[in-house]
Structures are given as C-alpha cells and as structure tokens.
Design an enzyme around this catalytic site. Structure first.
Site, mmCIF file in Angstrom:
data_model
loop_
_atom_site.group_PDB
_atom_site.id
_atom_site.type_symbol
_atom_site.label_atom_id
_atom_site.label_comp_id
_atom_site.label_asym_id
_atom_site.label_seq_id
_atom_site.Cartn_x
_atom_site.Cartn_y
_atom_site.Cartn_z
ATOM 1 N N GLU A 225 -5.091 -8.606 -0.430
ATOM 2 C CA GLU A 225 -5.831 -8.372 0.821
ATOM 3 C C GLU A 225 -7.290 -8.177 0.456
ATOM 4 O O GLU A 225 -7.610 -7.277 -0.329
ATOM 5 C CB GLU A 225 -5.337 -7.116 1.551
ATOM 6 C CG GLU A 225 -3.983 -7.271 2.211
ATOM 7 C CD GLU A 225 -3.589 -6.054 3.040
ATOM 8 O OE1 GLU A 225 -4.482 -5.400 3.620
ATOM 9 O OE2 GLU A 225 -2.382 -5.769 3.092
ATOM 10 N N GLU B 66 0.831 -1.227 0.000
ATOM 11 C CA GLU B 66 0.000 0.000 0.000
ATOM 12 C C GLU B 66 0.857 1.266 0.000
ATOM 13 O O GLU B 66 0.692 2.139 0.863
ATOM 14 C CB GLU B 66 -0.968 -0.021 1.201
ATOM 15 C CG GLU B 66 -1.981 -1.131 1.106
ATOM 16 C CD GLU B 66 -3.099 -1.059 2.136
ATOM 17 O OE1 GLU B 66 -3.022 -0.256 3.080
ATOM 18 O OE2 GLU B 66 -4.084 -1.821 1.982
HETATM 19 O O1 AHR Z 1 -5.026 -6.136 6.897
HETATM 20 C C1 AHR Z 1 -4.955 -5.024 7.719
HETATM 21 C C2 AHR Z 1 -4.265 -3.834 7.034
HETATM 22 O O2 AHR Z 1 -5.075 -3.357 6.005
HETATM 23 C C3 AHR Z 1 -2.946 -4.123 6.357
HETATM 24 O O3 AHR Z 1 -1.861 -4.077 7.222
HETATM 25 C C4 AHR Z 1 -2.861 -3.016 5.357
HETATM 26 O O4 AHR Z 1 -2.106 -3.380 4.237
HETATM 27 C C5 AHR Z 1 -4.306 -2.713 5.036
HETATM 28 O O5 AHR Z 1 -4.561 -1.351 5.059
#
Ligand code: AHR
Length: 501
Positions: free
Chosen positions: A292, A173
């Site tokens: 994610e 990110e």
């Molecule tokens: O999964 C939780 C968080 O969400 C992660 O660390 C991040 O990459 C995202 O914003």
C-alpha cells in the site's frame, strides 16, 4: 539554472525490474468496487456489471498485479459470503469502514475482472477474526483443481478451472489498534507461521507476504519487523511496507522529500530482514512488498473515513490529486525502481475513487487523476534492468531533513529490445540542464519523450477538465553518440526513451 550529470553503464545492474512493482489495490471500501470497477447498469458495463471505461483506463495505467479484498476490510471478511448465487449472499456490516457490504461482488468476480484486465490477482487472507483453517480453505477453493469439497464448490459456483492465485498476503496491518483483531508481534508471528505452513502444504510455489508495520512512524516499528520475521522467516517470502505521504504543512520542498523517507524505510526494513537472516546464518533474502502506498492526507478524517448510518458504498477517501502529488508519486516509483534488488512488488493504493489514480462518477464518466500519468509512464517504459547510476546534482534541505538531491533519476535498460529509458524528476524550482552518459549502449537515437509540468502546483484534473494536468512530448531533448541532453522544466517529471541508432 541547475545542472546535473548522470552516468549509467549497461554492465552495472541493480537488478531486473519485477513487473509486480507496478501493482495496485482494490478494497471493499467506499466506491472502489461498487461504482468503481463494478457497476451493473452503467452504460459501459458488460453483462457481468464490470465497467468498461474503468477496465480500459486500468489497462492504460499498465497495472501488473492487484491486491484484494483489503486492507482493513479483510480483517472482518468471511470469504464464503462472497461466493455462490448472488441472491443467497448475506448482507453484512463492514466494521472497518462503517458501511454495509452486500457481497454482490466477490472473489470469483474479482478473478473474472483480473482476467479481463490482464492483471495478476493478489489475495489477502483474514488473520484478524479468522485463522489458518479458513485461509487454507479459501486457498483450496481458489486453486485446487477438483475432487475435494472446496474445489468442487468453486466448480459448482461456475468456475471450472482453478484461479491459480500465486501471491497471498497473510493479513493486513496487524499491528494497528484500528485493525479488527489486531495482534502483538508474537501473536501475529505465530498465526502467520501456522497459516503459511498449511497454505504451503496445500500448494507448492506460493509467494507469501507477512505484514510489516502499518507505517514507519508506528511506535513498534523495527521491533515489530524483527519479532515477526524471527517467528516466520522460514515460511514467508516477502515482508510488507505501507507508506502514505502527507503534506499537511503545505510546504512543497518538504513534501518533495517524502520520497527520501521512503528510501530510508526500504533500506531499514531490508536491514532488519537481513539481521534475522544473519542470526540464522541464512543466505535467504526476504523481499519487500510495498503493498500500500500513495499520497493520502486530505480525505482522512471524520465522515471521509467511515460511513454514517451504515450506507452502501459511500464516497470515502476520495482524495483529489494535484500536480505536486503527481511529482511525489513519480518520485516514489523511481525510489522503488532503484531498489529493484529488494522491492519486488508494490501496490498503488488504491485503483479507483478511493485514493485512486482513476475517478468515476456513478452512472457517469471516468477520468485520469494527475497521479495516473507518472504511474502509467513508469509502467510502460520501466522494462528490463535497472542500472546503477552515478549522479552529480545540486541539493536542498527541507523540514530538517538531510541534503536532498534536486535530481531524482532512474535508468532502465531492456536487453531484449535495446531500449534504455531515463526517468528524471526535477525537484528544483528552476530549470535543470541534464546530461546522461549511457555507457556501453553504443550510439543511440531518441525514442518517445514525455514531460509532465504545470505552472500551478495545485492544479487538478476534474470531470469537466480531465486533461488539465497531462503529459506532453518533451521539446528540449537530443541524443548525440551515447549521451542524452535535455533541459528540464522547474518541478517536472520527465521520461526519455532512447533506442539503438
Ligand atoms: O488503503 C486504505 C487503508 O489504509 C487500508 O484499508 C489499510 O490497510 C490502510 O490503513
């Protein structure tokens, strides 16, 4: 009563389904590692502190690949802290989650856990506070056979054989202002290119994923993907997508259509990647890694998000999932499966305690959250070729969205075993009569069937009622010739395996 008709033909294949779509994510965050996969002294823990009950549930979940060690955590992570004798590892402040990191669990222990769970490891490197040099050295430590400083260091630490980690994420990110060492698209595209180069010079055959936008609503979305890929197109294989679904308005119809937003996200990012390819007249196709994704909106503010007073392994992001969340998770899997030609990897974030399908009590039991079930079934039966389906079904509108089909389905045919499995999500609040014409597959018989339904969409699983929301065999299905017929309950997730008669 709704009615839906589906035609799936063995010869119309989207693509073989990549098993890495059934991945998950373990971050040094809250109780995911400490009190999750690792808890020395737990009654089920092995001699290395790996919790046996969590390992067992992870195997049952059918996870194929796991991303580690973050997440936001990775952008402040020095990999050297996490290896070597445990009593010499430094204790650090983790700026991402306001916690204290003891480093008692690290890269080598994670590899041991993966081997025990029969899972492929996926590593992320720190491109927030570090760069190509440290990423290359970490790769050399992990994967080089020996005879160099870093590979011999791994051996000296007790891991003689290379870890052979193939899939690497270039940061996390990096567009996010919350990211330690966040970057502009140009800055990130450059550092990702230089990191990819030295990693590839170290080892052939790596699969490298570059960061896309943190989420689709980022103001830089689209422009970020184009600029980053324009910098590093020749050097990477994947671009990442992150998608967390929300239901702040508490409107079930709108909530059930968040999976249509995911569909748009996939189509858009693939189009941007192909525009970068077109500019180069290149036949190369960048694949998508949804590294994610999950439902996450309740445990997302204040002390749920950061520790107060630098605690060790505080209870952060411990989202409790209900039945409607399970429908969304199941539906999202179907959307990804139906894009099997571009979505080649995906990680349910995360695995345990932290927005996880598995919950534990520290020192106590482990149990399955509601979202565990659709994931486990998709991972178990989603093997082979995804078939392109023609679907006739009713539709609804929610939250100003386009018409959304009541039936969301995916049909997967395994040419090796002959099994063809129909996954069906009924988004209508009434029953649905479904028939599926499985063309070109000959006469069939019914195999396993499952139905996930609960009269209360807010029903949860808890420590003292762990099976409140759990699947049952489907009572209303039959196969005649090559046609499957079933009645789906209102708001239900369904799986029908068919086998050659
Ligand atoms: O999964 C939780 C968080 O969400 C992660 O660390 C991040 O990459 C995202 O914003």
């Amino acid at each position: 009563m709704q009615t839906s008709h589906v035609i799936a033909d063995k010869d119309f294949v989207v693509a073989p389904l990549d098993r890495r779509v059934f991945g998950s994510f373990v971050e040094h965050l809250g109780r995911c590692v400490y009190g999750g996969i690792y808890e020395p002294g737990h009654p089920t823990a092995d001699e290395n502190g790996l919790r046996g009950d969590v390992l067992e549930l992870t195997r049952e979940l059918g996870v194929s690949i796991v991303r580690y060690p973050g997440g936001n955590f990775v952008s402040g992570f020095d990999w050297e802290d996490s290896v070597g004798p445990k009593d010499q590892r430094p204790v650090r402040l983790d700026l991402a989650w306001g916690s204290t990191e003891t480093n008692q669990f690290g890269a080598n222990e994670f590899i041991d856990w993966c081997r025990k769970a029969e899972i492929e490891p996926m590593f992320a490197v720190n491109l927030g506070t570090r760069g190509p040099r440290e990423a290359q050295q970490f790769l050399e430590y992990c994967n080089h056979p020996g005879g160099t400083y870093f590979s011999d260091l791994r051996k000296a630490h007790g891991w003689e054989k290379p870890h052979d980690v193939k899939f690497w994420c270039l940061g996390n990110e990096m567009d996010g202002p919350w990211q330690t060492g966040g970057k502009t698209a140009l800055e990130y595209g450059r550092i990702a290119t230089e990191t990819a180069k030295v990693m590839r010079w170290t080892q052939d055959g790596l699969q490298l994923a570059v960061c896309g936008s943190s989420f689709r609503a980022m103001p830089t979305y689209g422009a970020w993907e184009y600029e980053v890929l324009d910098q590093c197109f020749e050097h990477v294989d994947f671009i990442s997508l992150h998608q967390y679904f929300e239901n702040y308005e508490n409107e079930i119809d709108r909530f059930l259509t968040v999976i249509d937003d995911l569909e748009s996200f996939i189509v858009e990012v693939a189009a941007i990647a192909d525009a970068v390819a077109a500019k180069r007249r290149s036949a190369k196709r960048i694949m998508l890694s949804i590294d994610e994704w999950n439902v996450w909106y309740r445990a997302r503010a204040g002390e749920q998000l950061r520790g107060v007073g630098w605690p060790e392994a505080p209870a952060l992001l411990e989202e409790i999932y209900n039945f409607e969340d399970a429908l969304v998770v199941g539906g999202a899997l179907l959307v990804m499966m139906n894009h099997a030609d571009r979505v080649k990897s995906a990680c349910l974030a995360q695995l345990v305690n932290v927005i996880g399908p598995i919950m534990t009590e520290t020192g106590g039991p482990a149990w399955r959250q509601t979202i565990f079930h659709p994931f486990a079934q998709a991972a178990k039966y989603g093997r082979g070729d995804v078939l392109r389906c023609k679907v006739e079904t009713g539709s609804f509108r929610a939250g100003g969205q386009e018409a959304a089909p009541y039936l969301v389905t995916s049909v997967v045919h395994d040419p090796e075993t002959g099994a063809a499995t129909v996954f069906a999500l009924n988004r209508a609040s009434e029953e649905m009569a479904l028939d599926v014409d499985l063309r070109g597959l000959g006469n069939r018989r019914l195999g396993d069937t499952h139905e996930l339904h609960h009269a209360d969409t807010k029903a949860i699983n808890a420590k003292d009622d762990p099976d409140n929301v759990s699947p049952a065999p489907h009572g209303e299905a039959r196969v005649e010739g090559g046609t499957l017929s079933a009645t789906l309950k209102p708001l239900s997730w369904n799986v029908f395996q068919t086998l050659p008669a």
